[in-house]
Design an enzyme around this catalytic site. Structure first.
Site, mmCIF file in Angstrom:
data_model
loop_
_atom_site.group_PDB
_atom_site.id
_atom_site.type_symbol
_atom_site.label_atom_id
_atom_site.label_comp_id
_atom_site.label_asym_id
_atom_site.label_seq_id
_atom_site.Cartn_x
_atom_site.Cartn_y
_atom_site.Cartn_z
ATOM 1 N N ARG A 118 -6.883 23.835 16.217
ATOM 2 C CA ARG A 118 -7.905 22.805 16.181
ATOM 3 C C ARG A 118 -8.964 23.260 17.179
ATOM 4 O O ARG A 118 -9.264 24.447 17.250
ATOM 5 C CB ARG A 118 -7.253 21.453 16.541
ATOM 6 C CG ARG A 118 -7.970 20.253 15.964
ATOM 7 C CD ARG A 118 -7.304 18.939 16.381
ATOM 8 N NE ARG A 118 -7.234 18.763 17.831
ATOM 9 C CZ ARG A 118 -6.788 17.678 18.429
ATOM 10 N NH1 ARG A 118 -6.364 16.653 17.721
ATOM 11 N NH2 ARG A 118 -6.754 17.602 19.746
ATOM 12 N N ARG B 34 -2.563 14.962 31.459
ATOM 13 C CA ARG B 34 -3.511 14.136 30.696
ATOM 14 C C ARG B 34 -2.789 13.083 29.858
ATOM 15 O O ARG B 34 -2.765 13.152 28.633
ATOM 16 C CB ARG B 34 -4.343 15.014 29.745
ATOM 17 C CG ARG B 34 -5.116 16.145 30.386
ATOM 18 C CD ARG B 34 -6.121 16.742 29.389
ATOM 19 N NE ARG B 34 -5.524 17.118 28.143
ATOM 20 C CZ ARG B 34 -5.104 18.351 27.830
ATOM 21 N NH1 ARG B 34 -5.236 19.342 28.686
ATOM 22 N NH2 ARG B 34 -4.565 18.580 26.651
ATOM 23 N N TYR C 212 -6.159 -12.486 -2.724
ATOM 24 C CA TYR C 212 -6.826 -11.648 -3.727
ATOM 25 C C TYR C 212 -5.833 -10.964 -4.656
ATOM 26 O O TYR C 212 -4.852 -10.384 -4.198
ATOM 27 C CB TYR C 212 -7.647 -10.551 -3.043
ATOM 28 C CG TYR C 212 -8.947 -11.030 -2.450
ATOM 29 C CD1 TYR C 212 -9.935 -11.606 -3.244
ATOM 30 C CD2 TYR C 212 -9.184 -10.873 -1.089
ATOM 31 C CE1 TYR C 212 -11.133 -12.020 -2.689
ATOM 32 C CE2 TYR C 212 -10.381 -11.282 -0.522
ATOM 33 C CZ TYR C 212 -11.356 -11.863 -1.330
ATOM 34 O OH TYR C 212 -12.527 -12.264 -0.783
ATOM 35 N N CYS D 26 -6.902 -10.057 3.884
ATOM 36 C CA CYS D 26 -8.317 -10.037 3.500
ATOM 37 C C CYS D 26 -9.164 -9.556 4.668
ATOM 38 O O CYS D 26 -8.651 -9.209 5.725
ATOM 39 C CB CYS D 26 -8.765 -11.432 3.078
ATOM 40 S SG CYS D 26 -7.671 -12.203 1.866
ATOM 41 N N MET D 27 -10.476 -9.561 4.502
ATOM 42 C CA MET D 27 -11.346 -9.060 5.568
ATOM 43 C C MET D 27 -11.179 -9.889 6.848
ATOM 44 O O MET D 27 -11.097 -9.340 7.940
ATOM 45 C CB MET D 27 -12.802 -9.069 5.111
ATOM 46 C CG MET D 27 -13.724 -8.358 6.087
ATOM 47 S SD MET D 27 -15.458 -8.391 5.594
ATOM 48 C CE MET D 27 -15.464 -7.323 4.173
ATOM 49 N N ASP D 28 -11.134 -11.228 6.690
ATOM 50 C CA ASP D 28 -11.096 -12.092 7.869
ATOM 51 C C ASP D 28 -9.946 -13.091 7.856
ATOM 52 O O ASP D 28 -9.879 -13.947 8.733
ATOM 53 C CB ASP D 28 -12.399 -12.896 7.975
ATOM 54 C CG ASP D 28 -13.611 -11.995 7.862
ATOM 55 O OD1 ASP D 28 -13.778 -11.131 8.733
ATOM 56 O OD2 ASP D 28 -14.340 -12.125 6.874
#
Ligand code: PLP
Length: 367
Positions: A132, A216, A258, A305-307
């Site tokens: 990486r 670290r 939903y 759901c979103m909220d």
């Protein structure tokens, strides 16, 4: 009042830092506070850890370093995620220390520095096996054969372990061997490396030979590790709580949320929670996760759901709007950890913690 809060225990952060110090002795600690301190809130966490004895800070981006400087934090800050040419003036202005991961980055930074200003302190990152960010072995040896640019001051050499928490540890041991080789090569070439560092949390817990001149830790400061044996000595610092906004009774055969992916198989009591994936409460928890209400785990039903999220509280007596629901943390004798959520979401505790949205208020508590 905010219905959903993220509570951070400052004593837990201090405790976890002490667990690092107990292991590494006098080796200075670079507290990794990138990604808003793994979702815990960069500035308050940083202040707490510095007061408790952390020596330096690690962030991913210049913007994260800038946030800490603007809050008045003066400790050394290492920007670990790589830099671009337009970052160089800001690095100087804010006294941030970049990690340079390539030959190009070294010469770019050297060229952009004014020859009359003080040399820019930098750490180099070498790739010892993760493929990486970092100089390849050949690139690093090549740097040792060139003249070190006078506008940069080499302060450290670092690398990062790909699998310190996995398997038999052979991959990490191999990386440590390669890291030592490169340090020896620097020494032979007459390039002084004041600070070598490679150990993340897993290595701190597992490989004392990885400590070198700095360590670290990130994840373990927040109370988590990927090695269950060591988890007992750490204290998760973060709790995530909301309050039930509505309770409703529905009949049998009623689709929920939903797409109707859950259908009640009995007359049910549902509790609606004002939290959703916009808060970082993953949609992957739909029909899988649990929350704690009245000290018991109750299942999420239907899609997150979103909220909003719906849980089934049919088995609990007398649940009311305003009752606390714990998404992550303890309630009575029950607990949900970031590892529990991660298991439902097919991810790791790191992602669960740092996806908790900045839109939620963080509250900092002494016990
Ligand atoms: C994030 C990070 C760490 C901390 O890793 P943990 O596994 O959270 O301890 C250390 N070093 C670098 C370069 C990192 O990016």
């Amino acid at each position: 009042m905010n219905s959903t809060v993220v509570e951070i225990s400052l004593p837990a952060l201090r405790h976890n830092l002490r667990q690092v110090a107990r292991r590494v002795g006098t080796v200075p600690i670079i507290a990794v506070v990138k990604a808003n301190a793994y979702g815990h809130g960069a500035v308050p966490v940083t202040r707490t850890l510095l007061t408790a004895g952390a020596h330096q800070l690690g962030v991913a981006t210049v913007a994260e370093g800038q946030e800490l400087r603007h809050a008045g934090i003066t400790a050394p800050i290492l920007v670990m995620g790589g830099i671009f040419p337009d970052d160089v003036p800001l690095l100087q202005e804010l006294s941030l220390i970049p990690v340079l991961p390539s030959r190009d980055a070294i010469f770019m930074a050297a060229r952009l520095m004014h020859s009359r200003s003080a040399p820019l302190p930098v750490h180099l990152k070498v790739d010892t096996g993760m493929s990486r960010l970092g100089l390849t072995r050949e690139e690093f040896l090549d740097i040792l054969r060139s003249d070190w640019p006078p506008t940069l001051r080499l302060e450290g050499l670092m690398s990062h372990l790909a699998s310190a928490d996995a398997g038999d540890g052979e991959s990490a041991e191999n990386q440590l061997v390669r890291f030592r080789e490169l340090l020896d090569a620097a020494k032979s070439a007459g390039l002084a490396v004041p600070a070598a560092h490679i150990a993340n949390s897993a290595a701190i817990l597992r490989f004392p030979a990885s400590y070198f001149d700095r360590v670290r830790p990130g994840l373990m400061l927040y109370g988590y590790v990927n090695r269950p044996a060591a988890a007992a000595e750490l204290r998760p610092a973060l709790s995530w709580k909301t309050r039930i906004v509505q309770v409703k009774r529905v009949g049998v055969g009623q689709p929920v949320s939903y797409g109707g992916t859950f259908v009640t198989s009995r007359p049910s009591t549902l509790a609606i929670l004002p939290v959703g994936y916009a808060d970082g409460y993953s949609r992957a928890l739909s029909n899988k996760g649990h929350v704690l209400v009245r000290g018991r785990a109750v299942p999420i039903v239907g899609r997150v759901c979103m909220d909003l999220t719906v849980v089934d509280v049919s088995d609990l007596p007398d649940v009311r709007p305003g009752d606390e629901a714990v998404l992550l943390g303890r309630q009575g004798a029950a607990a949900i950890t970031a590892d529990d959520l991660a298991a439902c979401q097919d991810t790791i505790s790191y992602e669960v913690l740092c996806q908790i949205s900045p839109r939620l208020t963080r509250v900092y508590l002494e016990d």
